[in-house]
Design a protein around this motif. Structure first.
Motif: not given
Length: 505
Positions: A88, A108, A111-112, A122-123, A146-148
């Motif tokens: 993360r 984001l 991105y998701d 997910p974000t 926050e993202y993966s």
């Protein structure tokens, strides 16, 4: 007795060369690969070590690259859950920052949703005043996104591709320099020299793949006489490793006033990895090393975010590498495309495939696209197969790391928990090949320092072409961070005393 003719000869033992060799061998092609040094001794071990979609590439409208990268994250994680794991990333935000909140949210969202996310969470939006992620940061930062993405042991990914290619029949030759390559009567004639033994070799192939990374233009110029060849833009990226700056498993994505970004990533349990820089590089790639300017830049950039400044005396290791980006004429190094370009030269006689650019995350898809061109040039064999495959040691579920740790601990209860976890992170299910019938620590042989024992070193020599202490300490493992000068010297002396024939891989 007739001469052996390979279907494909690959120049370059980085991630692209080894990935192409593995895919081709798995389809039934006869493959040879030559790497002039150790595997991953250049670009492929000098990355920030991310398996990521490339959030910042969206700013440059590289939607194809980002989508392909996003889709590859979980494919690669499933292929190699021992050396790849989800991470993360925390992106601190404050008003007046480089990028407005709406732009970050949009990025984001894309991105998701651009593709491929099934297992990764997910974000999210974080309140840094209450979330533990805010503890090491300056109070200026109250909010974060926050993202993966994922993280990979890059050098191990390269050597595992080489190992699997060899297991599938490829002739894999590290420390073997290509002296010349010429077309003759419809075939490539490749002259090589082993840098350890001095032995010369002549190899014949129907097709040549130039995957020499930063040296791709040099190969074109020297081997093929195209003196004006200039297809890649060499960009230097440097990193520093410091004593751990924060607790917890999350990484940080920092935006700098110059519009560049750096990451601060948990590294080898006890450290923090900070990088990368982006600057054009004109010298010989073999001479690359971090500059004073880059060191200062990374310390200052990270100190803008962390409460506790990053000082030069905190640095325990640095590394630097050259990214061979396809030269698209971008004005700034950080704006040059990270996409890959494959150029087929049919010529007169054997075809040549030149590989430009690329990144860790897209290496498998690059190899598939390379095989499409190879099939068109010399005839198709087999079908795409790597998406559902496992790299050696990675034959367990992507979320099954803890289960594997438990299995290994049950089988070898005398090992310390930290040692078990590190073995599974490096070797996965192949850890048992190292430990064998050991029932006590003494059965593992000489202890060189930390939890590096003779049994592991022997495995790396016998199965992963390790020949020097650096191969073991900085590419096959990162035990160089833990062993002191005397311990490193002891390993060097041990390996130097081994028979040369054993060390030739």
């Amino acid at each position: 007795m007739g001469r052996e003719v390979h279907d494909i000869f690959v120049i370059g033992g980085g991630i692209n060369g080894c990935g192409i060799a593995r895919d081709a061998a798995g389809r039934g092609y006869s493959v040879a690969l030559a790497e002039m040094n150790d595997f991953a001794s250049g670009t492929s071990s000098g990355a920030t070590k991310l398996i990521h979609g490339g959030l910042r590439y969206l700013e440059h409208y590289e939607f194809r690259l980002v989508r392909e990268s996003l889709m590859e994250r979980e494919v690669l994680w499933t292929m190699a859950p021992h050396i790849i794991w989800p991470l993360r990333f925390v992106l601190p935000y404050h008003k007046g920052g480089i990028r407005p909140a709406w732009m970050i949210r949009l990025g984001l969202f894309l991105y998701d949703h651009l593709g491929g996310r099934k297992l990764l969470p997910p974000t999210a939006v974080l309140d840094l005043r209450s979330d533990p992620a805010g503890k090491p940061l300056k109070s200026l930062f109250a909010k974060a996104f926050e993202y993966s993405d994922g993280w990979v042991d890059d050098a191990r990914m390269v050597v595992l591709n080489a190992r699997d290619a060899a297991d599938r029949g490829a002739l894999v030759m590290p420390r073997t320099e290509v002296v010349s390559a010429r077309r003759d009567d419809g075939l490539w004639v490749v002259e090589t020299k082993n840098k350890v033994t001095g032995a010369s070799g002549t190899h014949f192939a129907r097709m040549l793949v130039n995957a020499a990374g930063p040296w791709v233009d040099q190969v074109i110029r020297s081997a093929f006489g195209q003196n004006e060849a200039r297809h890649v833009r060499l960009v230097q990226g440097s990193h520093i490793v410091v004593r751990k700056k924060f607790e917890g498993p999350r990484a940080y994505f920092f935006q700098n006033p110059d519009n560049r970004i750096i990451f601060a990533i948990p590294y080898e349990e006890d450290f923090t990895l900070i990088g990368t820089t982006d600057r054009d590089f004109e010298a010989d790639p073999k001479d690359v090393h971090i500059s004073e300017e880059e060191t200062t830049y990374l310390c200052n950039a990270a100190s803008e975010y962390f409460k506790e400044p990053v000082r030069r005396e905190d640095i325990v290791w640095t590394y630097s590498a050259i990214r061979p980006l396809f030269d698209d004429g971008a004005s700034k190094a950080q704006e040059a495309t990270r996409d890959y370009v494959l150029k087929l030269d049919e010529g007169h006689g054997g075809p040549l495939l030149n590989v430009f650019g690329g990144k860790l995350t897209t290496y498998r898809r690059l190899a598939e696209h390379a095989l499409e061109k190879i099939g068109a040039a010399i005839g198709e064999k087999g079908k795409p197969w790597t998406a559902a495959s496992h790299l050696p040691g990675g034959d367990f579920p992507p979320q099954g790391y803890e289960t594997e740790v438990g299995k290994l601990k049950a089988g070898y209860p005398f090992l310390e928990d930290r040692h078990v976890r590190r073995l599974v992170r490096r070797y996965g299910t192949r850890s048992k090949m190292i430990l064998g019938k050991a029932v006590k620590t003494e059965d593992l042989g000489i202890r060189f320092g930390g939890d590096l024992y003779e049994a592991e070193v022997r495995y790396l020599i016998n199965h992963e072409w390790a020949m020097s202490a650096d191969d073991v300490l900085w590419r096959r493992t990162k035990d160089g961070l833990r062993l002191n000068k005397e311990e490193r010297k002891s390993l060097e002396e041990y390996m130097a005393a081994l028979p040369a024939r054993m060390m030739a891989g």
